[in-house]
Design a protein around this motif. Structure first.
Motif, short mmCIF file in Angstrom:
data_model
loop_
_atom_site.label_atom_id
_atom_site.label_comp_id
_atom_site.label_asym_id
_atom_site.label_seq_id
_atom_site.Cartn_x
_atom_site.Cartn_y
_atom_site.Cartn_z
N ARG A 11 -31.36 -38.83 48.94
CA ARG A 11 -31.79 -39.83 48.15
C ARG A 11 -32.29 -39.50 46.88
O ARG A 11 -32.66 -38.25 46.87
CB ARG A 11 -32.69 -40.76 49.04
N VAL A 12 -32.23 -40.36 45.97
CA VAL A 12 -33.21 -40.11 44.75
C VAL A 12 -34.05 -41.20 44.34
O VAL A 12 -33.55 -42.35 44.45
CB VAL A 12 -32.11 -40.02 43.55
N GLU A 13 -35.19 -40.77 44.24
CA GLU A 13 -36.21 -41.97 43.91
C GLU A 13 -37.37 -41.71 42.76
O GLU A 13 -37.34 -40.52 42.19
CB GLU A 13 -37.24 -42.00 45.01
N GLN A 14 -37.62 -42.58 42.04
CA GLN A 14 -38.36 -42.51 40.95
C GLN A 14 -39.69 -42.50 41.45
O GLN A 14 -40.19 -43.42 42.08
CB GLN A 14 -38.16 -43.41 39.90
N GLU A 15 -40.68 -41.49 41.10
CA GLU A 15 -42.19 -41.47 41.71
C GLU A 15 -42.96 -41.01 40.46
O GLU A 15 -42.55 -40.52 39.55
CB GLU A 15 -42.20 -40.25 42.65
N ILE A 16 -44.24 -41.38 40.74
CA ILE A 16 -45.34 -40.76 39.58
C ILE A 16 -45.74 -39.60 40.26
O ILE A 16 -46.37 -39.61 41.26
CB ILE A 16 -46.45 -42.07 39.57
N LEU A 17 -45.72 -38.53 39.52
CA LEU A 17 -46.32 -37.22 39.84
C LEU A 17 -47.31 -37.01 38.95
O LEU A 17 -47.53 -37.09 37.87
CB LEU A 17 -45.24 -36.14 39.85
N GLU A 18 -48.36 -36.36 39.49
CA GLU A 18 -49.67 -35.87 38.82
C GLU A 18 -49.77 -34.37 38.66
O GLU A 18 -49.55 -33.63 39.74
CB GLU A 18 -51.01 -36.11 39.49
N LYS A 19 -49.99 -33.81 37.47
CA LYS A 19 -50.12 -32.32 37.34
C LYS A 19 -51.09 -32.25 36.33
O LYS A 19 -51.15 -32.67 35.34
CB LYS A 19 -48.79 -31.80 36.86
N ASP A 20 -52.12 -31.46 36.78
CA ASP A 20 -53.31 -31.17 35.82
C ASP A 20 -53.97 -32.49 35.30
O ASP A 20 -54.45 -32.42 33.96
CB ASP A 20 -52.86 -30.32 34.53
N GLY A 21 -54.10 -33.49 36.17
CA GLY A 21 -54.78 -34.73 35.76
C GLY A 21 -53.74 -35.60 34.91
O GLY A 21 -54.10 -36.85 34.69
N LYS A 22 -52.47 -35.12 34.54
CA LYS A 22 -51.82 -36.02 33.86
C LYS A 22 -50.51 -36.63 34.80
O LYS A 22 -50.03 -35.82 35.68
CB LYS A 22 -50.96 -35.04 32.77
N LYS A 23 -50.35 -38.03 34.78
CA LYS A 23 -49.33 -38.57 35.64
C LYS A 23 -48.20 -38.90 34.60
O LYS A 23 -48.11 -39.35 33.65
CB LYS A 23 -49.94 -40.00 35.81
N ASP A 24 -47.03 -38.37 35.37
CA ASP A 24 -45.68 -38.64 34.77
C ASP A 24 -44.85 -39.62 35.83
O ASP A 24 -44.75 -39.26 37.03
CB ASP A 24 -45.07 -37.30 34.38
N LYS A 25 -43.86 -40.22 35.34
CA LYS A 25 -43.02 -40.91 36.04
C LYS A 25 -41.64 -39.88 36.21
O LYS A 25 -41.18 -39.59 34.90
CB LYS A 25 -42.48 -42.19 35.49
N LYS A 26 -41.33 -39.47 37.43
CA LYS A 26 -40.01 -38.48 37.40
C LYS A 26 -39.11 -38.80 38.37
O LYS A 26 -39.68 -39.60 39.35
CB LYS A 26 -40.79 -37.11 37.90
N TRP A 27 -37.98 -38.42 38.22
CA TRP A 27 -36.94 -38.55 39.44
C TRP A 27 -37.04 -37.64 40.22
O TRP A 27 -37.25 -36.24 39.77
CB TRP A 27 -35.35 -38.62 38.73
N VAL A 28 -37.06 -37.68 41.69
CA VAL A 28 -36.99 -36.74 42.48
C VAL A 28 -35.87 -36.82 43.53
O VAL A 28 -35.46 -37.85 44.02
CB VAL A 28 -38.43 -36.97 43.64
N VAL A 29 -35.29 -35.50 43.72
CA VAL A 29 -34.09 -35.71 44.63
C VAL A 29 -34.56 -35.30 45.95
O VAL A 29 -35.30 -34.11 46.04
CB VAL A 29 -33.04 -34.78 44.00
N TYR A 30 -34.22 -35.80 47.23
CA TYR A 30 -34.60 -35.44 48.42
C TYR A 30 -33.17 -34.89 48.99
O TYR A 30 -32.13 -35.40 48.79
CB TYR A 30 -35.12 -36.61 49.34
N PHE A 31 -33.48 -34.16 50.12
CA PHE A 31 -32.25 -33.54 50.86
C PHE A 31 -32.45 -33.46 52.28
O PHE A 31 -33.65 -33.72 52.73
CB PHE A 31 -32.32 -32.03 50.35
#
Length: 93
Positions: A11-31
């Motif tokens: 599946r492919v899902e759009q998620e909010i990921l956090e790195k160094d206190g900054k949040k970004d919306k990214k597409w994540v591919v699951y296997f």
């Protein structure tokens, strides 16, 4: 390590990921074969579109691809290791 992983896109899902206190919306591919997903960067996203022949992410589900570790990726002015998608589909089994 120097091994390739042949994986099947579940599946492919759009998620909010956090790195160094900054949040970004990214597409994540699951296997189906792995517990963790792969957050898509521009390079891997373009490679997937090219080898799978579509930018419609729902059409990627069920396709097998090959992942590998690349050790000389420039990120933030430094060379780091990262996961890349091989620019060709794996051989059918």
């Amino acid at each position: 390590n120097d091994q390739d992983w042949v994986v099947t896109i579940a599946r492919v899902e759009q998620e909010i990921l956090e790195k160094d206190g900054k949040k970004d919306k990214k597409w994540v591919v699951y296997f189906t074969e792995l517990d963790k997903g792969l957050a898509l960067n521009a390079t891997n996203g373009k490679t997937l579109c090219k080898i799978l022949g579509t930018d419609e992410m729902n059409d990627w589900v069920g396709h097998r691809i090959t992942l590998y570790t690349k050790d000389d990726i420039e990120f933030g002015g430094e060379l780091v290791s990262g996961i890349r998608v091989r620019p060709k589909l794996p051989l059918a089994v």
